[in-house]
Design a protein around this motif. Structure first.
Motif, PDB file in Angstrom:
ATOM      1  N   LYS A  10       0.821  -1.211   0.000  1.00  0.00           N
ATOM      2  CA  LYS A  10       0.000   0.000   0.000  1.00  0.00           C
ATOM      3  C   LYS A  10       0.856   1.264   0.000  1.00  0.00           C
ATOM      4  O   LYS A  10       0.429   2.297  -0.495  1.00  0.00           O
ATOM      5  CB  LYS A  10      -1.021  -0.008   1.132  1.00  0.00           C
ATOM      6  CG  LYS A  10      -0.458  -0.010   2.524  1.00  0.00           C
ATOM      7  CD  LYS A  10      -1.613   0.027   3.514  1.00  0.00           C
ATOM      8  CE  LYS A  10      -1.211  -0.298   4.930  1.00  0.00           C
ATOM      9  NZ  LYS A  10      -0.008   0.333   5.432  1.00  0.00           N
ATOM     10  N   ASP A  11       2.095   1.180   0.549  1.00  0.00           N
ATOM     11  CA  ASP A  11       2.958   2.364   0.596  1.00  0.00           C
ATOM     12  C   ASP A  11       4.194   2.248  -0.290  1.00  0.00           C
ATOM     13  O   ASP A  11       4.875   3.236  -0.547  1.00  0.00           O
ATOM     14  CB  ASP A  11       3.461   2.596   2.031  1.00  0.00           C
ATOM     15  CG  ASP A  11       2.331   2.860   2.993  1.00  0.00           C
ATOM     16  OD1 ASP A  11       1.393   3.574   2.605  1.00  0.00           O
ATOM     17  OD2 ASP A  11       2.384   2.356   4.123  1.00  0.00           O
ATOM     18  N   ILE A  12       4.515   1.024  -0.700  1.00  0.00           N
ATOM     19  CA  ILE A  12       5.766   0.812  -1.426  1.00  0.00           C
ATOM     20  C   ILE A  12       5.581  -0.319  -2.437  1.00  0.00           C
ATOM     21  O   ILE A  12       4.837  -1.274  -2.173  1.00  0.00           O
ATOM     22  CB  ILE A  12       6.913   0.478  -0.427  1.00  0.00           C
ATOM     23  CG1 ILE A  12       8.275   0.352  -1.122  1.00  0.00           C
ATOM     24  CG2 ILE A  12       6.622  -0.774   0.379  1.00  0.00           C
ATOM     25  CD1 ILE A  12       9.449   0.264  -0.138  1.00  0.00           C
ATOM     26  N   ASP A  46       3.819  -5.115   2.744  1.00  0.00           N
ATOM     27  CA  ASP A  46       3.042  -4.518   3.823  1.00  0.00           C
ATOM     28  C   ASP A  46       3.431  -5.070   5.197  1.00  0.00           C
ATOM     29  O   ASP A  46       2.785  -4.777   6.192  1.00  0.00           O
ATOM     30  CB  ASP A  46       1.547  -4.740   3.586  1.00  0.00           C
ATOM     31  CG  ASP A  46       1.032  -3.907   2.415  1.00  0.00           C
ATOM     32  OD1 ASP A  46       1.578  -2.809   2.172  1.00  0.00           O
ATOM     33  OD2 ASP A  46       0.098  -4.373   1.743  1.00  0.00           O
ATOM     34  N   THR A  49       7.370  -1.209   7.823  1.00  0.00           N
ATOM     35  CA  THR A  49       7.176   0.161   7.330  1.00  0.00           C
ATOM     36  C   THR A  49       7.906   0.338   6.010  1.00  0.00           C
ATOM     37  O   THR A  49       8.901  -0.338   5.730  1.00  0.00           O
ATOM     38  CB  THR A  49       7.727   1.192   8.332  1.00  0.00           C
ATOM     39  OG1 THR A  49       9.146   1.014   8.429  1.00  0.00           O
ATOM     40  CG2 THR A  49       7.087   1.022   9.690  1.00  0.00           C
ATOM     41  N   MET A  50       7.412   1.280   5.211  1.00  0.00           N
ATOM     42  CA  MET A  50       8.071   1.488   3.920  1.00  0.00           C
ATOM     43  C   MET A  50       9.500   1.978   4.116  1.00  0.00           C
ATOM     44  O   MET A  50      10.380   1.644   3.321  1.00  0.00           O
ATOM     45  CB  MET A  50       7.270   2.474   3.055  1.00  0.00           C
ATOM     46  CG  MET A  50       7.161   3.863   3.612  1.00  0.00           C
ATOM     47  SD  MET A  50       6.269   4.936   2.472  1.00  0.00           S
ATOM     48  CE  MET A  50       6.306   6.456   3.398  1.00  0.00           C
ATOM     49  N   GLU A  51       9.746   2.733   5.202  1.00  0.00           N
ATOM     50  CA  GLU A  51      11.111   3.216   5.443  1.00  0.00           C
ATOM     51  C   GLU A  51      12.052   2.043   5.725  1.00  0.00           C
ATOM     52  O   GLU A  51      13.165   1.990   5.205  1.00  0.00           O
ATOM     53  CB  GLU A  51      11.156   4.182   6.642  1.00  0.00           C
ATOM     54  CG  GLU A  51      10.508   5.520   6.391  1.00  0.00           C
ATOM     55  CD  GLU A  51       9.006   5.515   6.687  1.00  0.00           C
ATOM     56  OE1 GLU A  51       8.458   4.435   7.030  1.00  0.00           O
ATOM     57  OE2 GLU A  51       8.378   6.577   6.568  1.00  0.00           O
ATOM     58  N   LEU A  69       8.631   4.282  -3.631  1.00  0.00           N
ATOM     59  CA  LEU A  69       7.686   4.689  -2.597  1.00  0.00           C
ATOM     60  C   LEU A  69       6.487   5.341  -3.254  1.00  0.00           C
ATOM     61  O   LEU A  69       6.623   6.170  -4.148  1.00  0.00           O
ATOM     62  CB  LEU A  69       8.346   5.674  -1.617  1.00  0.00           C
ATOM     63  CG  LEU A  69       9.528   5.152  -0.815  1.00  0.00           C
ATOM     64  CD1 LEU A  69       9.926   6.169   0.242  1.00  0.00           C
ATOM     65  CD2 LEU A  69       9.223   3.815  -0.172  1.00  0.00           C
ATOM     66  N   LEU A  70       5.320   4.976  -2.798  1.00  0.00           N
ATOM     67  CA  LEU A  70       4.118   5.455  -3.467  1.00  0.00           C
ATOM     68  C   LEU A  70       3.712   6.854  -3.033  1.00  0.00           C
ATOM     69  O   LEU A  70       2.804   7.436  -3.610  1.00  0.00           O
ATOM     70  CB  LEU A  70       2.976   4.459  -3.246  1.00  0.00           C
ATOM     71  CG  LEU A  70       3.309   3.058  -3.777  1.00  0.00           C
ATOM     72  CD1 LEU A  70       2.133   2.121  -3.565  1.00  0.00           C
ATOM     73  CD2 LEU A  70       3.678   3.095  -5.246  1.00  0.00           C
ATOM     74  N   ASN A  71       4.427   7.418  -2.027  1.00  0.00           N
ATOM     75  CA  ASN A  71       4.170   8.822  -1.703  1.00  0.00           C
ATOM     76  C   ASN A  71       5.025   9.741  -2.571  1.00  0.00           C
ATOM     77  O   ASN A  71       5.008  10.949  -2.399  1.00  0.00           O
ATOM     78  CB  ASN A  71       4.430   9.098  -0.215  1.00  0.00           C
ATOM     79  CG  ASN A  71       5.891   8.893   0.159  1.00  0.00           C
ATOM     80  OD1 ASN A  71       6.742   8.687  -0.700  1.00  0.00           O
ATOM     81  ND2 ASN A  71       6.171   8.940   1.437  1.00  0.00           N
ATOM     82  N   GLU A  73       8.196  10.167  -2.675  1.00  0.00           N
ATOM     83  CA  GLU A  73       9.378  10.802  -2.091  1.00  0.00           C
ATOM     84  C   GLU A  73      10.666  10.381  -2.762  1.00  0.00           C
ATOM     85  O   GLU A  73      11.464  11.181  -3.175  1.00  0.00           O
ATOM     86  CB  GLU A  73       9.466  10.506  -0.605  1.00  0.00           C
ATOM     87  CG  GLU A  73       8.819  11.606   0.213  1.00  0.00           C
ATOM     88  CD  GLU A  73       8.960  11.356   1.696  1.00  0.00           C
ATOM     89  OE1 GLU A  73      10.017  10.841   2.107  1.00  0.00           O
ATOM     90  OE2 GLU A  73       8.009  11.653   2.422  1.00  0.00           O
TER      91      GLU A  73
END
Ligand code: SF4
Length: 80
Positions: A10-12, A46, A49-51, A69-71, A73
């Protein structure tokens, strides 16, 4: 044809190229919850964390693992 597979979290997003992997095992030893060869799919983006996943992918010695990364960054940084 590339042997690259993409695992969507979901984030990466984690990309893996089996032609490039040198089977060092760093990925599965460092983050066994995310990289587990006994599971299908073997990458669960998932499970941490993506970090943490991004930092760990940066240690893959062959470059077989990359990520985005899907945000928006940053994506895989090549060092040296
Ligand atoms: S860390 Fe990279 S080179 Fe090592 S097994 Fe995992 S994907 Fe392959």
């Amino acid at each position: 044809m590339s042997n690259q597979k993409v695992y969507y979290g979901k984030d990466i997003e984690v990309m893996f190229n089996s032609e490039v992997c040198i089977h060092s095992g760093i990925c599965v030893k460092g983050l066994p919850g995310v990289f587990d060869l006994s599971k299908r799919p073997w990458v669960n983006p998932d499970a941490d964390t993506m970090e943490a996943i991004a930092r760990h992918i940066d240690t893959c010695p062959s470059g077989a693992l990359t990520y985005r990364l899907l945000n928006g960054e940053y994506s895989t940084k090549k060092e040296g």
